[in-house]
Design a protein around this motif. Structure first.
Motif, PDB file in Angstrom:
ATOM      1  N   PHE A 100     -21.578 -29.223   3.543  1.00  0.00           N
ATOM      2  CA  PHE A 100     -21.422 -28.528   4.826  1.00  0.00           C
ATOM      3  C   PHE A 100     -20.374 -29.241   5.694  1.00  0.00           C
ATOM      4  N   LEU A 101     -20.484 -30.579   5.748  1.00  0.00           N
ATOM      5  CA  LEU A 101     -19.551 -31.361   6.567  1.00  0.00           C
ATOM      6  C   LEU A 101     -18.113 -31.200   6.065  1.00  0.00           C
ATOM      7  N   LYS A 102     -17.983 -31.212   4.739  1.00  0.00           N
ATOM      8  CA  LYS A 102     -16.636 -31.089   4.147  1.00  0.00           C
ATOM      9  C   LYS A 102     -16.003 -29.755   4.548  1.00  0.00           C
ATOM     10  N   VAL A 103     -16.780 -28.672   4.387  1.00  0.00           N
ATOM     11  CA  VAL A 103     -16.252 -27.338   4.696  1.00  0.00           C
ATOM     12  C   VAL A 103     -15.923 -27.229   6.190  1.00  0.00           C
ATOM     13  N   ALA A 104     -16.846 -27.735   7.032  1.00  0.00           N
ATOM     14  CA  ALA A 104     -16.644 -27.629   8.477  1.00  0.00           C
ATOM     15  C   ALA A 104     -15.441 -28.458   8.933  1.00  0.00           C
ATOM     16  N   MET A 105     -15.335 -29.687   8.414  1.00  0.00           N
ATOM     17  CA  MET A 105     -14.218 -30.553   8.823  1.00  0.00           C
ATOM     18  C   MET A 105     -12.885 -29.965   8.380  1.00  0.00           C
ATOM     19  N   ASN A 106     -12.843 -29.440   7.156  1.00  0.00           N
ATOM     20  CA  ASN A 106     -11.575 -28.900   6.672  1.00  0.00           C
ATOM     21  C   ASN A 106     -11.206 -27.592   7.368  1.00  0.00           C
TER      22      ASN A 106
END
Ligand SMILES: Nc1ncnc2c1ncn2[C@@H]1O[C@H](COP(=O)(O)OP(=O)(O)O)[C@@H](O)[C@H]1O
Ligand SMILES: [Mg+2]
Length: 251
Positions: A100-106
């Protein structure tokens, strides 16, 4: 940063008006506390700021850096740097917190015209931010918020906030259900985010959180309006005398 003028908003389904002529200004770099009794419209205000489709704005303006956000959908608002931490964070089964963090940050980086993070870079950033919040990395393998305790959910929200580097943060009752140690960690996380080009709106029912996050301004919300504004001393006054006096004064 944020200017709300004569805002009226209602529940789309029932048409019940909750926000009734609200005025509020939050300056760049300011930490503003919004306090008010239960049912005064604090959470509704945060939903309206986020652009949730189940609420309708019928009158007034919400200006973010001088521009109206009313026509923007929630994703567009997030892309411009508006971040909301909800009173009841959503559980997302099947999506690991890390993913989730990866998708949101990117997504946020893409909105800013930046390249996606490499995996080592992503891990490094998440590890550092989690460490600052005293969060166990093992938790990040679990689906977001699923089975997290109240305190863990709040930490996960603050972690997202740190990593997404928003410009305007709104935290709705971040203190509810936290023991004193968790409260301090959340407050430290918010304090680490204080910056001259970032504004933070802290919504809280109790004064307690404001011992750790010292606000620059305090606004009292009642029946969908800001009925009194002041500095941090207003929060102490409320702690001592409750809301009754201020409500009477405003009537
Ligand atoms: N979907 C809804 N339908 C009808 N009434 C609602 C809805 N959402 C909120 N309300 C009412 O709006 C008022 C403000 O609620 P809320 O914003 O949650 O207050 P607070 O966060 O300050 O406790 C309450 O009286 C609540 O019952
Ligand atoms: Mg609420």
């Amino acid at each position: 940063m944020l200017e709300i003028k004569n805002l009226h908003a209602r529940v789309a389904e029932s048409g019940v008006e909750i926000i009734r002529g609200l005025n509020l200004t939050v300056k760049d770099g300011e930490v503003a506390a919004i306090m008010g009794p239960n049912g005064s419209g604090k959470s509704t205000l945060s939903y309206v700021l986020a652009g949730r489709p189940d609420y309708e704005v019928t009158e007034g303006e919400i200006l973010y850096n001088g521009e109206s956000i009313l026509e923007m959908d929630p994703a567009e608002r997030a892309a411009t740097g508006v971040f909301l931490a909800f009173q009841y964070p959503m559980e997302i089964p099947g999506v690991a917190t890390m993913e989730f963090l990866k998708v949101a940050m990117n997504a946020q980086r893409k909105a800013r015209g930046e390249d996606p993070l490499s995996i080592p870079d992503l891990l490094k950033r998440v590890k550092q931010a989690a460490g600052e919040l005293d969060m166990d990395m093992g938790m990040l393998k679990r689906p977001l918020n699923v089975g997290f305790s109240g305190g863990e959910k709040k930490r996960a929200e603050i972690l997202q906030m740190k990593l997404l580097e928003p410009k305007l943060c709104v935290l709705d009752e971040t203190d509810s259900g936290l023991d004193i140690d968790a409260l301090k960690i959340v407050a430290d996380g918010v304090n680490q985010l204080r910056s001259p080009d970032r504004s933070i709106v802290v919504i809280t029912h109790y004064q307690r959180l404001l011992d750790y996050i010292v606000p620059d301004a305090v606004h009292v919300l009642y029946k969908g309006q800001v009925i009194k504004s002041g500095d941090k001393s207003l929060a102490y006054e409320l702690e001592e005398n409750g809301y009754a006096g201020i409500i009477e004064e405003a009537a």
